[in-house]
Scaffold this motif. Structure first.
Motif, PDB file in Angstrom:
ATOM      1  N   MET A   5       3.302  -9.820   1.705  1.00 50.52           N
ATOM      2  CA  MET A   5       2.619  -9.683   0.430  1.00 50.52           C
ATOM      3  C   MET A   5       1.227 -10.272   0.645  1.00 50.52           C
ATOM      4  O   MET A   5       1.079 -11.471   0.793  1.00 50.52           O
ATOM      5  CB  MET A   5       3.385 -10.456  -0.644  1.00 50.52           C
ATOM      6  N   PRO A   6       0.229  -9.416   0.763  1.00 52.38           N
ATOM      7  CA  PRO A   6      -1.069  -9.898   1.224  1.00 52.38           C
ATOM      8  C   PRO A   6      -1.809 -10.712   0.171  1.00 52.38           C
ATOM      9  O   PRO A   6      -1.546 -10.574  -1.011  1.00 52.38           O
ATOM     10  CB  PRO A   6      -1.827  -8.606   1.521  1.00 52.38           C
ATOM     11  N   GLN A   7      -2.701 -11.571   0.643  1.00 52.47           N
ATOM     12  CA  GLN A   7      -3.569 -12.255  -0.309  1.00 52.47           C
ATOM     13  C   GLN A   7      -4.577 -11.240  -0.801  1.00 52.47           C
ATOM     14  O   GLN A   7      -4.814 -10.226  -0.177  1.00 52.47           O
ATOM     15  CB  GLN A   7      -4.243 -13.462   0.336  1.00 52.47           C
ATOM     16  N   ASN A   8      -5.167 -11.497  -1.932  1.00 53.72           N
ATOM     17  CA  ASN A   8      -6.161 -10.594  -2.508  1.00 53.72           C
ATOM     18  C   ASN A   8      -5.607  -9.186  -2.743  1.00 53.72           C
ATOM     19  O   ASN A   8      -5.919  -8.252  -2.023  1.00 53.72           O
ATOM     20  CB  ASN A   8      -7.377 -10.548  -1.582  1.00 53.72           C
ATOM     21  N   PRO A   9      -4.778  -9.034  -3.764  1.00 54.73           N
ATOM     22  CA  PRO A   9      -4.179  -7.731  -4.062  1.00 54.73           C
ATOM     23  C   PRO A   9      -5.236  -6.648  -4.274  1.00 54.73           C
ATOM     24  O   PRO A   9      -4.991  -5.484  -3.984  1.00 54.73           O
ATOM     25  CB  PRO A   9      -3.410  -7.967  -5.364  1.00 54.73           C
ATOM     26  N   ALA A  10      -6.420  -7.046  -4.754  1.00 59.21           N
ATOM     27  CA  ALA A  10      -7.457  -6.048  -5.001  1.00 59.21           C
ATOM     28  C   ALA A  10      -7.855  -5.358  -3.701  1.00 59.21           C
ATOM     29  O   ALA A  10      -8.091  -4.158  -3.666  1.00 59.21           O
ATOM     30  CB  ALA A  10      -8.667  -6.709  -5.641  1.00 59.21           C
ATOM     31  N   GLY A  11      -7.913  -6.145  -2.621  1.00 56.87           N
ATOM     32  CA  GLY A  11      -8.328  -5.554  -1.350  1.00 56.87           C
ATOM     33  C   GLY A  11      -7.194  -4.846  -0.637  1.00 56.87           C
ATOM     34  O   GLY A  11      -7.420  -3.998   0.208  1.00 56.87           O
ATOM     35  N   ALA A  12      -5.981  -5.188  -1.000  1.00 57.37           N
ATOM     36  CA  ALA A  12      -4.841  -4.637  -0.277  1.00 57.37           C
ATOM     37  C   ALA A  12      -4.467  -3.245  -0.774  1.00 57.37           C
ATOM     38  O   ALA A  12      -3.707  -2.544  -0.130  1.00 57.37           O
ATOM     39  CB  ALA A  12      -3.640  -5.567  -0.405  1.00 57.37           C
ATOM     40  N   LEU A  13      -4.996  -2.881  -1.946  1.00 54.36           N
ATOM     41  CA  LEU A  13      -4.712  -1.539  -2.462  1.00 54.36           C
ATOM     42  C   LEU A  13      -5.866  -0.626  -2.097  1.00 54.36           C
ATOM     43  O   LEU A  13      -7.029  -0.980  -2.267  1.00 54.36           O
ATOM     44  CB  LEU A  13      -4.536  -1.595  -3.985  1.00 54.36           C
ATOM     45  N   ASN A  14      -5.522   0.546  -1.596  1.00 52.17           N
ATOM     46  CA  ASN A  14      -6.549   1.496  -1.201  1.00 52.17           C
ATOM     47  C   ASN A  14      -7.193   2.097  -2.450  1.00 52.17           C
ATOM     48  O   ASN A  14      -6.513   2.699  -3.269  1.00 52.17           O
ATOM     49  CB  ASN A  14      -5.906   2.590  -0.345  1.00 52.17           C
ATOM     50  N   PRO A  15      -8.516   1.937  -2.603  1.00 47.98           N
ATOM     51  CA  PRO A  15      -9.164   2.344  -3.853  1.00 47.98           C
ATOM     52  C   PRO A  15      -9.136   3.846  -4.121  1.00 47.98           C
ATOM     53  O   PRO A  15      -9.268   4.251  -5.261  1.00 47.98           O
ATOM     54  CB  PRO A  15     -10.606   1.855  -3.688  1.00 47.98           C
ATOM     55  N   VAL A  16      -8.977   4.670  -3.089  1.00 43.41           N
ATOM     56  CA  VAL A  16      -9.085   6.109  -3.332  1.00 43.41           C
ATOM     57  C   VAL A  16      -7.721   6.809  -3.412  1.00 43.41           C
ATOM     58  O   VAL A  16      -7.664   8.018  -3.513  1.00 43.41           O
ATOM     59  CB  VAL A  16      -9.951   6.811  -2.272  1.00 43.41           C
ATOM     60  N   LEU A  17      -6.643   6.039  -3.354  1.00 44.12           N
ATOM     61  CA  LEU A  17      -5.329   6.665  -3.446  1.00 44.12           C
ATOM     62  C   LEU A  17      -4.620   6.199  -4.715  1.00 44.12           C
ATOM     63  O   LEU A  17      -4.737   5.041  -5.103  1.00 44.12           O
ATOM     64  CB  LEU A  17      -4.470   6.307  -2.224  1.00 44.12           C
ATOM     65  N   LYS A  18      -3.871   7.116  -5.303  1.00 40.40           N
ATOM     66  CA  LYS A  18      -3.141   6.750  -6.518  1.00 40.40           C
ATOM     67  C   LYS A  18      -2.029   5.757  -6.192  1.00 40.40           C
ATOM     68  O   LYS A  18      -1.462   5.773  -5.105  1.00 40.40           O
ATOM     69  CB  LYS A  18      -2.541   7.997  -7.157  1.00 40.40           C
ATOM     70  N   ASN A  19      -1.713   4.920  -7.174  1.00 36.20           N
ATOM     71  CA  ASN A  19      -0.706   3.886  -6.969  1.00 36.20           C
ATOM     72  C   ASN A  19       0.626   4.459  -6.507  1.00 36.20           C
ATOM     73  O   ASN A  19       1.309   3.888  -5.675  1.00 36.20           O
ATOM     74  CB  ASN A  19      -0.497   3.113  -8.262  1.00 36.20           C
ATOM     75  N   ARG A  20       0.970   5.640  -7.061  1.00 28.64           N
ATOM     76  CA  ARG A  20       2.277   6.217  -6.739  1.00 28.64           C
ATOM     77  C   ARG A  20       2.431   6.427  -5.238  1.00 28.64           C
ATOM     78  O   ARG A  20       3.416   6.031  -4.631  1.00 28.64           O
ATOM     79  CB  ARG A  20       2.470   7.536  -7.479  1.00 28.64           C
ATOM     80  N   LEU A  21       1.389   7.030  -4.646  1.00 30.72           N
ATOM     81  CA  LEU A  21       1.444   7.318  -3.210  1.00 30.72           C
ATOM     82  C   LEU A  21       1.593   6.024  -2.419  1.00 30.72           C
ATOM     83  O   LEU A  21       2.324   5.953  -1.431  1.00 30.72           O
ATOM     84  CB  LEU A  21       0.172   8.050  -2.782  1.00 30.72           C
ATOM     85  N   GLN A  22       0.892   4.983  -2.876  1.00 35.79           N
ATOM     86  CA  GLN A  22       0.923   3.730  -2.127  1.00 35.79           C
ATOM     87  C   GLN A  22       2.268   3.030  -2.253  1.00 35.79           C
ATOM     88  O   GLN A  22       2.645   2.238  -1.394  1.00 35.79           O
ATOM     89  CB  GLN A  22      -0.218   2.813  -2.594  1.00 35.79           C
ATOM     90  N   ILE A  23       2.974   3.317  -3.342  1.00 39.60           N
ATOM     91  CA  ILE A  23       4.325   2.760  -3.454  1.00 39.60           C
ATOM     92  C   ILE A  23       5.293   3.603  -2.615  1.00 39.60           C
ATOM     93  O   ILE A  23       6.117   3.084  -1.879  1.00 39.60           O
ATOM     94  CB  ILE A  23       4.795   2.742  -4.919  1.00 39.60           C
TER      95      ILE A  23
END
Lengths: 303, 313
Positions: B93-111
């Motif tokens: 579970m990375p520090q800085n959740p803002a940076g750990a999520l890819n800004p150009v992909l929808k949340n669904r895909l990342q889950i």
């Protein structure tokens, strides 16, 4: 966009008239090749009055603009005695073909080499690619064109020196024209890719257990593409500019060689028309780039 | 039985002609089912340990030692084997959740992609994730999946990242500074979140944090790190309740509710470490021995401490 077009038209118009030498006289001399000395004062005056060349410049300019907007007619060539639009329609496909193919080469080769180079950062293949592309961005297009002719046409006899029509005719001009763009796109892709690969979401994607190709294609590519697209947009401009010279060298019957010929013949309406066409294409590409931006980055879309 | 065993882990980064010693000779075990905390100030090497476990450090890091997970050394695995561990057994579970999520992909895909490499049906996985998201206090998870990360608040992003790291039910969860950069309210939420994760989940956790409240609340055992070394290791209540090492004492006293007494001085340069005890320059108990000899870890009433004067305290 309209404003840009207007400014470009005005600038070309006035610059063309600043060049030394009377327009009417040069047009006449150009049509009478070999008999230049026989041009008489009366003939010059006749031409001048036929095309209203003695009017003040701003009147000439606004007359042209009015015609263009009201009737869509952007003038008639002094030399070919044909409407400029007809000439453009004749020449434009060749330029679009050449520039389009070069652009596709630049994008495909540039992006894939950039990604490869980024993944092999600081290894030998990366260094070799970077040195080669350094040459690519540094060498002027006309020189590359001459070298290519020398090597592939004259020495190896693999491709025709010049001409238009078949695929093998396209090979050398497209290579010469796209080399600079390939190199520029590759370098930007590499840097952008490296920066993206250092991001935290890439590390998180690795922690999720994704294989490298998925990380690159899904997570990194889209993010890394943003600066690359900007550069591709600008490269389109330099491609169109480079096409002017390359077309002349390879006798490619496009808008570029038409432009060069018209400038030396002082065929003002045609010059004006060519510049207008090139600038319109350039603006169109930039418009596409902007659209692509918002498509790629949701933060721009909703921001 | 220990799930994770860390033996003599050292990490160095080249910095020009010098090397920065980020972590030196760290030993510890994480037992199955427990929550093990690593605390220490910024730059003490906590996060580097977490990343080193999954071999996520930059390529220029020099890592030595061994990390045994179920008795298998993670450092000797091939990349494809390592990927299986990363995706299936240990999650970060990375520090800085803002940076750990890819800004150009929808949340669904990342889950969804969490399940991809494990041969789990995406729909089944998503169902589980959505249930988990509800449990982790996220409202309306379906709608959330169709948004992009920048459309979420900081707290929501953290929960989302937590959900991603938990949804494939790892045997070990490494939480890297989960409260870093969160405002006090979101921090309270995080404490709540982790208590909840622990209760609902009951899996082994390695919690890396500088948040003593969170550590005390959630952890069973705690290791205190200073300048890349563990200086004290014991039960959480003992370490934070009756600290033995002068550095831990300082940390506890620096807490706002304990009087906000700052620790004077700065931690030593990691390029040239001082001789003797790494903490002696800032230590109010330091004696002659502390300048001369680097203290070893010693057993003390069931815990471990790296200090020459543990009997004094």
């Amino acid at each position: 966009m309209i404003l840009t077009l207007f400014a470009v038209c005005a600038l070309t118009f006035f610059l063309m008239n600043v060049i030394p030498g009377g327009t009417a006289e040069l047009v006449l001399k150009h049509t009478l090749v070999g008999l230049e000395d026989s041009v008489s004062k009366e003939q010059v005056n006749q031409i001048s009055s036929r095309y209203n060349l003695d009017d003040p410049l701003y009147i000439q300019f606004f007359r042209w603009i009015k015609e263009a907007i009201v009737t869509g007619d952007i003038g008639t060539s002094y030399v070919f005695k044909k409407p400029v639009l007809y000439l453009l329609a004749l020449r434009l496909p060749a330029t679009i073909q050449l520039a389009g193919v070069s652009m596709v080469i630049a994008i495909l080769a540039g992006v894939s080499m950039g990604i490869y180079s980024a993944l092999k950062e600081n290894r030998i293949s990366d260094h070799i690619l970077r040195i080669v592309t350094l040459f690519g961005v540094s060498m002027p297009g006309f020189w590359v064109a001459l070298l290519l002719i020398l090597i592939f046409s004259l020495k190896l006899k693999l491709a025709p020196v010049a001409g238009y029509g078949s695929l093998e005719n396209l090979f050398l001009p497209a290579a010469a024209l796209s080399l600079h763009s390939v190199a520029a796109v590759m370098r930007v892709t590499r840097i952008s890719m490296l920066e993206t690969l250092g991001q935290e979401y890439i590390r998180f994607a690795k922690a999720k257990g994704l294989p490298l190709w998925k990380i690159v294609s899904r997570h990194a590519l889209k993010n890394a593409m943003l600066p690359v697209i900007t550069v591709i947009g600008f490269q389109m401009g330099s491609l169109l500019g480079g096409a002017v010279v390359i077309e002349k060298i390879f006798a490619w019957p496009g808008i570029g060689s038409l432009l060069v010929d018209s400038i030396s013949a002082r065929d003002l309406p045609v010059v004006q028309g060519c510049v207008l066409a090139i600038v319109t294409m350039f603006l169109f590409v930039h418009f596409l780039v902007d659209m692509l931006y918002t498509h790629l980055d949701p933060r721009i879309r909703y921001g | 039985m220990s799930l994770l065993e860390i033996r003599d882990l050292s990490v160095e980064f080249p910095a020009g002609e010098n090397t920065v010693k980020a972590v030196s000779h760290v030993f510890f075990n994480v037992r199955e089912g427990e929550t093990f905390g690593i605390i220490g100030e910024s730059g003490s090497g906590k996060s580097v340990i977490g990343l080193a476990l999954l071999r996520l450090l930059p390529a220029n890091a020099n890592i030595s030692g061994a990390v045994l997970f179920h008795g298998q050394d993670l450092f000797s695995l091939r990349p494809s084997e390592l990927r299986k561990i990363r995706g299936k057994c240990i999650s970060l579970m990375p520090q800085n959740p803002a940076g750990a999520l890819n800004p150009v992909l929808k949340n669904r895909l990342q889950i969804e992609e969490v399940f991809e490499e494990r041969g789990i049906d995406k729909k089944e996985g998503m169902k589980k994730s959505l249930r988990l998201m509800k449990k982790l206090l996220l409202k309306d998870p379906e709608k959330l999946c169709d948004l992009y990360p920048h459309q979420l608040s900081g707290g929501m992003r953290q929960r989302l990242v937590a959900c991603m790291s938990l949804s494939f039910e790892p045997e070990l969860l490494i939480a890297d500074e989960p409260t870093k950069g969160l405002d006090p309210e979101a921090k309270e939420g995080a404490v709540e979140l982790f208590t909840k994760i622990k209760k609902e989940y009951g899996k082994t956790m390695l919690l890396i944090t500088h948040d003593l409240d969170l550590a005390l609340e959630v952890c069973d055992r705690i290791a205190v790190m200073y300048a890349g070394e563990i200086v004290e290791l014991d039960k959480a209540s003992k370490v934070l309740g009756t600290p033995l090492h002068p550095y831990t004492k300082g940390l506890v006293r620096a807490q706002p509710r304990n009087g906000l007494v700052p620790l004077s001085g700065q931690s030593p340069s990691r390029i040239s470490l001082p001789e003797g005890c790494l903490f002696h320059e800032r230590c109010r108990y330091s004696g002659i021995e502390c300048f001369r000899k680097h203290p070893e870890m010693k057993n003390h009433k069931g815990g471990w401490i790296r200090c020459h004067f543990q009997s004094l305290q």
